[in-house]
Scaffold this motif. Structure first.
Motif, PDB file in Angstrom:
ATOM      1  N   PHE A 109       3.881 -10.197   4.323  1.00 16.57           N
ATOM      2  CA  PHE A 109       2.570 -10.311   4.958  1.00 16.57           C
ATOM      3  C   PHE A 109       1.728  -9.072   4.670  1.00 16.57           C
ATOM      4  CE2 PHE A 109      -0.527  -9.843   8.336  1.00 16.57           C
ATOM      5  CZ  PHE A 109      -1.049 -11.127   8.453  1.00 16.57           C
ATOM      6  N   ILE A 110       2.345  -7.911   4.787  1.00 21.37           N
ATOM      7  CA  ILE A 110       1.612  -6.662   4.516  1.00 21.37           C
ATOM      8  C   ILE A 110       1.196  -6.613   3.047  1.00 21.37           C
ATOM      9  CG2 ILE A 110       1.790  -4.143   4.441  1.00 21.37           C
ATOM     10  CD1 ILE A 110       3.666  -4.411   6.917  1.00 21.37           C
ATOM     11  N   ALA A 111       2.102  -6.977   2.143  1.00 21.49           N
ATOM     12  CA  ALA A 111       1.775  -6.969   0.709  1.00 21.49           C
ATOM     13  C   ALA A 111       0.642  -7.943   0.405  1.00 21.49           C
ATOM     14  CB  ALA A 111       3.012  -7.316  -0.115  1.00 21.49           C
ATOM     15  N   PHE A 112       0.711  -9.143   0.964  1.00 23.01           N
ATOM     16  CA  PHE A 112      -0.318 -10.149   0.736  1.00 23.01           C
ATOM     17  C   PHE A 112      -1.676  -9.665   1.262  1.00 23.01           C
ATOM     18  CE2 PHE A 112      -2.597 -14.057   2.068  1.00 23.01           C
ATOM     19  CZ  PHE A 112      -2.707 -14.665   0.816  1.00 23.01           C
TER      20      PHE A 112
ATOM     21  N   TYR B  23       0.574   0.632   0.392  1.00 23.62           N
ATOM     22  CA  TYR B  23       1.677  -0.189   0.893  1.00 23.62           C
ATOM     23  C   TYR B  23       2.721   0.616   1.663  1.00 23.62           C
ATOM     24  CZ  TYR B  23       5.343  -3.750   0.959  1.00 23.62           C
ATOM     25  OH  TYR B  23       6.295  -4.642   1.359  1.00 23.62           O
ATOM     26  N   ILE B  24       3.176   1.724   1.111  1.00 16.96           N
ATOM     27  CA  ILE B  24       4.220   2.531   1.760  1.00 16.96           C
ATOM     28  C   ILE B  24       3.716   3.065   3.100  1.00 16.96           C
ATOM     29  CG2 ILE B  24       5.609   4.643   1.578  1.00 16.96           C
ATOM     30  CD1 ILE B  24       6.654   2.387  -0.173  1.00 16.96           C
ATOM     31  N   GLN B  25       2.499   3.581   3.135  1.00 16.05           N
ATOM     32  CA  GLN B  25       1.945   4.123   4.373  1.00 16.05           C
ATOM     33  C   GLN B  25       1.785   3.034   5.435  1.00 16.05           C
ATOM     34  OE1 GLN B  25      -1.192   5.772   1.903  1.00 16.05           O
ATOM     35  NE2 GLN B  25      -1.277   7.489   3.346  1.00 16.05           N
TER      36      GLN B  25
ATOM     37  N   LEU C  11      11.643  -9.598   5.720  1.00 19.58           N
ATOM     38  CA  LEU C  11      11.027 -10.027   4.464  1.00 19.58           C
ATOM     39  C   LEU C  11       9.625 -10.596   4.690  1.00 19.58           C
ATOM     40  CD1 LEU C  11      14.108 -11.663   2.685  1.00 19.58           C
ATOM     41  CD2 LEU C  11      13.019  -9.456   2.154  1.00 19.58           C
ATOM     42  N   LEU C  12       9.448 -11.358   5.771  1.00 18.13           N
ATOM     43  CA  LEU C  12       8.122 -11.894   6.075  1.00 18.13           C
ATOM     44  C   LEU C  12       7.141 -10.778   6.426  1.00 18.13           C
ATOM     45  CD1 LEU C  12       9.026 -15.115   8.108  1.00 18.13           C
ATOM     46  CD2 LEU C  12       8.067 -14.986   5.800  1.00 18.13           C
TER      47      LEU C  12
ATOM     48  N   HIS D 111      -6.960  -7.349  -0.083  1.00 18.50           N
ATOM     49  CA  HIS D 111      -7.929  -6.288   0.207  1.00 18.50           C
ATOM     50  C   HIS D 111      -8.022  -5.274  -0.936  1.00 18.50           C
ATOM     51  CE1 HIS D 111      -9.710  -3.036   2.774  1.00 18.50           C
ATOM     52  NE2 HIS D 111     -10.386  -4.086   3.189  1.00 18.50           N
ATOM     53  N   ARG D 112      -7.211  -5.464  -1.962  1.00 17.08           N
ATOM     54  CA  ARG D 112      -7.153  -4.595  -3.140  1.00 17.08           C
ATOM     55  C   ARG D 112      -6.812  -3.142  -2.784  1.00 17.08           C
ATOM     56  NH1 ARG D 112      -9.461  -8.804  -5.061  1.00 17.08           N
ATOM     57  NH2 ARG D 112     -11.001  -9.304  -6.529  1.00 17.08           N
TER      58      ARG D 112
END
Length: 166
Positions: free
Chosen positions: A65-68, A79-81, A60-61, A73-74
Motif C-alpha cells: 500500500f505504501i509503495a503503491f 519509501y524507507i522513511q 506485505l499489504l 505520488h511519484r
C-alpha cells in the motif's frame, strides 16, 4: 536510541517523516519488531499458523500500500522513511495496545473499551498525519488515506487469511 527519539516526535505530530533520517537498519528493525508484536497479539486470539500467515499478509499489504501510494505520488525515493514512520507508529500503538487489550478482556467495562478506542483513534490520526505530510494534502484527505490504509492492510489481511485457511 537517537533515531527512536526523532521518530517518537511523529506520535505527537511534531515532525514530518520526510524530515527524519533515512535508515534501512531502522526500517528493518521496525519491520521485525512489528512482525513479532503483531504475531503476539494475533497468537493470543488464534492459533500459531493462522497468526503467522495473517501477520505476513498484513505486513506485505502494508508495504504494498505504501509503495503503491508513493508510486502514484511519484515519491518512491521516500519509501524507507515512510515505511519506517508507519511501522514505528504502529509499533508504539501495539506496545500500548497489549496491556489495554488484557485490561479490556478482564475488566469488560466501558472505561477499558474507551481507552482502547482512544488508542485506535490515535493510531488512525498518526497514520493520517504521515499521509498528510508526505502527500502534501489536507487533514481530511489524510484521514481518508489512513482509513484506506487500515482497511486495506488489516481488513485485507484478515480477508485473505480467511480465504486461505478456509
Amino acid at each position: 536510541m537517537n533515531l527512536i527519539k526523532q521518530y517518537l516526535a511523529l506520535c505527537w505530530f511534531k515532525v514530518s517523516p520526510l524530515d527524519l533520517p533515512r535508515s534501512t537498519l531502522f526500517f528493518r528493525l521496525n519491520l521485525v519488531f512489528n512482525f513479532f508484536i503483531y504475531f503476539f497479539i494475533h497468537f493470543n486470539m488464534t492459533d500459531e499458523i493462522e497468526s503467522i500467515t495473517e501477520v505476513i499478509i498484513e505486513t506485505l499489504l502494508t508495504l504494498g500500500f505504501i509503495a503503491f501510494t508513493l508510486a502514484l505520488h511519484r515519491t518512491m525515493y521516500t519509501y524507507i522513511q515512510v515505511c519506517s514512520a508507519v511501522f514505528f507508529c504502529e509499533n508504539v500503538i501495539a506496545v500500548l495496545l497489549i496491556p489495554i487489550m488484557f485490561w479490556a478482556t478482564i475488566a469488560e467495562d466501558w472505561l477499558s473499551y474507551g481507552v482502547l478506542l482512544l488508542i485506535l483513534l490515535w493510531n488512525w490520526a498518526m497514520i493520517a498525519g504521515i499521509f498528510k505530510k508526505i502527500m502534501n494534502i489536507n487533514i481530511l484527505a489524510g484521514m481518508v488515506m489512513s482509513l484506506f490504509y487500515i482497511l486495506f492492510s488489516f481488513g485485507g489481511g484478515f480477508a485473505i487469511n480467511s480465504l486461505i485457511s478456509g
